[in-house]
Design a protein around this motif. Structure first.
Motif, PDB file in Angstrom:
ATOM      1  N   VAL A   1      18.747  41.838  53.038  1.00 18.75           N
ATOM      2  CA  VAL A   1      19.357  42.944  53.782  1.00 18.75           C
ATOM      3  C   VAL A   1      20.640  42.532  54.493  1.00 18.75           C
ATOM      4  N   GLY A   2      21.041  41.243  54.360  1.00 18.87           N
ATOM      5  CA  GLY A   2      22.331  40.832  54.891  1.00 18.87           C
ATOM      6  C   GLY A   2      22.321  40.289  56.306  1.00 18.87           C
ATOM      7  N   LEU A   3      21.146  39.862  56.809  1.00 20.02           N
ATOM      8  CA  LEU A   3      21.106  39.291  58.148  1.00 20.02           C
ATOM      9  C   LEU A   3      21.834  37.954  58.214  1.00 20.02           C
ATOM     10  N   GLY A   4      21.893  37.261  57.104  1.00 19.92           N
ATOM     11  CA  GLY A   4      22.605  35.985  57.053  1.00 19.92           C
ATOM     12  C   GLY A   4      22.486  35.363  55.679  1.00 19.92           C
ATOM     13  N   TRP A   5      23.257  34.289  55.471  1.00 19.60           N
ATOM     14  CA  TRP A   5      23.119  33.538  54.221  1.00 19.60           C
ATOM     15  C   TRP A   5      22.054  32.474  54.424  1.00 19.60           C
ATOM     16  N   ALA A   6      21.511  31.948  53.322  1.00 17.87           N
ATOM     17  CA  ALA A   6      20.449  30.961  53.457  1.00 17.87           C
ATOM     18  C   ALA A   6      20.282  30.179  52.171  1.00 17.87           C
ATOM     19  N   LEU A   7      19.569  29.081  52.302  1.00 15.99           N
ATOM     20  CA  LEU A   7      19.099  28.337  51.138  1.00 15.99           C
ATOM     21  C   LEU A   7      17.726  28.877  50.767  1.00 15.99           C
ATOM     22  N   VAL A   8      17.578  29.336  49.528  1.00 12.98           N
ATOM     23  CA  VAL A   8      16.340  29.965  49.084  1.00 12.98           C
ATOM     24  C   VAL A   8      15.893  29.315  47.775  1.00 12.98           C
ATOM     25  N   PRO A   9      14.588  29.080  47.582  1.00 13.13           N
ATOM     26  CA  PRO A   9      14.120  28.503  46.319  1.00 13.13           C
ATOM     27  C   PRO A   9      14.555  29.338  45.122  1.00 13.13           C
TER      28      PRO A   9
ATOM     29  N   ARG B   1      29.196  37.987  51.689  1.00 13.41           N
ATOM     30  CA  ARG B   1      30.123  37.015  51.087  1.00 13.41           C
ATOM     31  C   ARG B   1      31.560  37.506  51.192  1.00 13.41           C
ATOM     32  N   ASP B   2      31.791  38.770  50.833  1.00 15.80           N
ATOM     33  CA  ASP B   2      33.160  39.303  50.860  1.00 15.80           C
ATOM     34  C   ASP B   2      33.727  39.340  52.273  1.00 15.80           C
ATOM     35  N   GLU B   3      32.872  39.653  53.242  1.00 10.84           N
ATOM     36  CA  GLU B   3      33.341  39.753  54.627  1.00 10.84           C
ATOM     37  C   GLU B   3      33.735  38.398  55.195  1.00 10.84           C
ATOM     38  N   PHE B   4      33.039  37.341  54.763  1.00 14.65           N
ATOM     39  CA  PHE B   4      33.277  36.019  55.341  1.00 14.65           C
ATOM     40  C   PHE B   4      33.811  35.027  54.308  1.00 14.65           C
TER      41      PHE B   4
END
Length: 299
Positions: free
Chosen positions: A231-239, A172-175
């Motif tokens: 682990v930070g591979l990407g952001w996502a929508l998660v339940p 989040r901070d990086e992008f």
């Protein structure tokens, strides 16, 4: 048309196993006997019922008979149960999405474990595509986002899955800029090529044309998907059912306050079956515990 029950059983075995050879092993007969039975069934039906592909699949006409065969198999097994006091390997086939299986559906597994010798066959697919398996006759019931009933089925509303946009604090901070997440550049995740929820949300968060050359990783496992986010591979929508503990620990953070909502329904064949009734009760109870909502049967 007077169809031979053995031939219908053979058709069902081919569709379930995906080949004539494996169906022969399951049925305890030779591959040539399997082929002869299907040829006889096709002659009786007056049309081709099985596509000789790998895996073997039913044609449109074959799907009609597969549905009949699956109903017959369930009712025969339940009849045997009443006569012998046991359930003879009754296959309960269900289609559902991976997120449901990883969260609220799990108590159903324990319930089915108490159904004697019944077996559970799960077909995991995006919730917008599970109904196809029901229409084909592959399954007796399906967790779906479709409220419109398949012919011969009844529909019960289960509740609402809620999805949150999350990432690691570092990502989040990086992008991010002050008060703004750079959705166009932040690496993202999706479950698979049919992940309508993730793809739709990505489009809504970006301006037209911003999706080109983006870093999108594909993780076709609900548990693996969550780990990839962690682990930070990407952001996502998660339940929210899955992500709540990680949010509390601070391992993941919310990227905004939007909530993606997916209403789920249970569609099952309208069939007088004690076992299918028990399965439906278990599914409805499990959903009621985890994704609370008022439920009503739809017609």
């Amino acid at each position: 048309m007077n169809l031979n029950p053995q031939h219908l059983q053979t058709l069902l075995a081919i569709v379930d196993e995906g080949s004539f050879e494996i169906a022969a092993v399951v049925l305890g007969i030779s591959p040539s006997a399997v082929s002869q039975r299907i040829k006889a069934l096709e002659k009786e039906a007056g049309r081709v019922l099985v596509r000789r592909t790998s895996p073997a699949t039913a044609t449109d006409a074959g799907e009609v008979l597969v549905q009949a065969a699956r109903r017959m198999a369930l009712l025969q097994a339940e009849t045997a149960n009443r006569l012998r006091g046991r359930i003879d390997r009754v296959p309960l086939a269900v289609a559902l999405n991976a997120d449901s299986l990883a969260t609220w559906f799990r108590p159903v597994l324990a319930d089915v474990a108490g159904y004697g010798e019944a077996t559970l066959q799960l077909y995991v697919e995006d919730e917008s595509h599970t109904l196809s398996a029901l229409r084909r006759g592959d399954v007796l019931g399906a967790v779906t986002r479709e409220a419109g009933a398949v012919s011969g089925c009844e529909v019960i509303e289960l509740g609402e899955m809620r999805y949150l946009a999350v990432s690691t604090p570092q990502l989040r901070d990086e992008f991010s800029h002050p008060g703004h997440v750079d959705w166009a550049r932040m690496p993202a995740l999706r479950y698979g090529p049919r992940d309508a929820l993730q793809d739709g949300d990505l489009v809504e968060r970006l301006d037209l044309g911003e999706t080109r050359n983006r870093r999108i990783s594909q993780i076709p496992s609900s548990e693996g998907f969550l780990e990839a986010v962690r682990v930070g591979l990407g952001w996502a929508l998660v339940p929210d059912l899955q992500v709540a503990p990680l949010l509390e620990k601070g391992e993941l953070v919310l990227l905004d306050d939007r909530v993606a909502r997916v209403r789920l329904y249970w569609q099952r064949w309208r069939l007088e079956s004690e076992l299918l009734g028990l399965l439906s009760e278990a599914v409805i109870a499990a959903a009621g515990e985890a994704i609370n909502t008022d439920r009503a049967e739809l017609r």
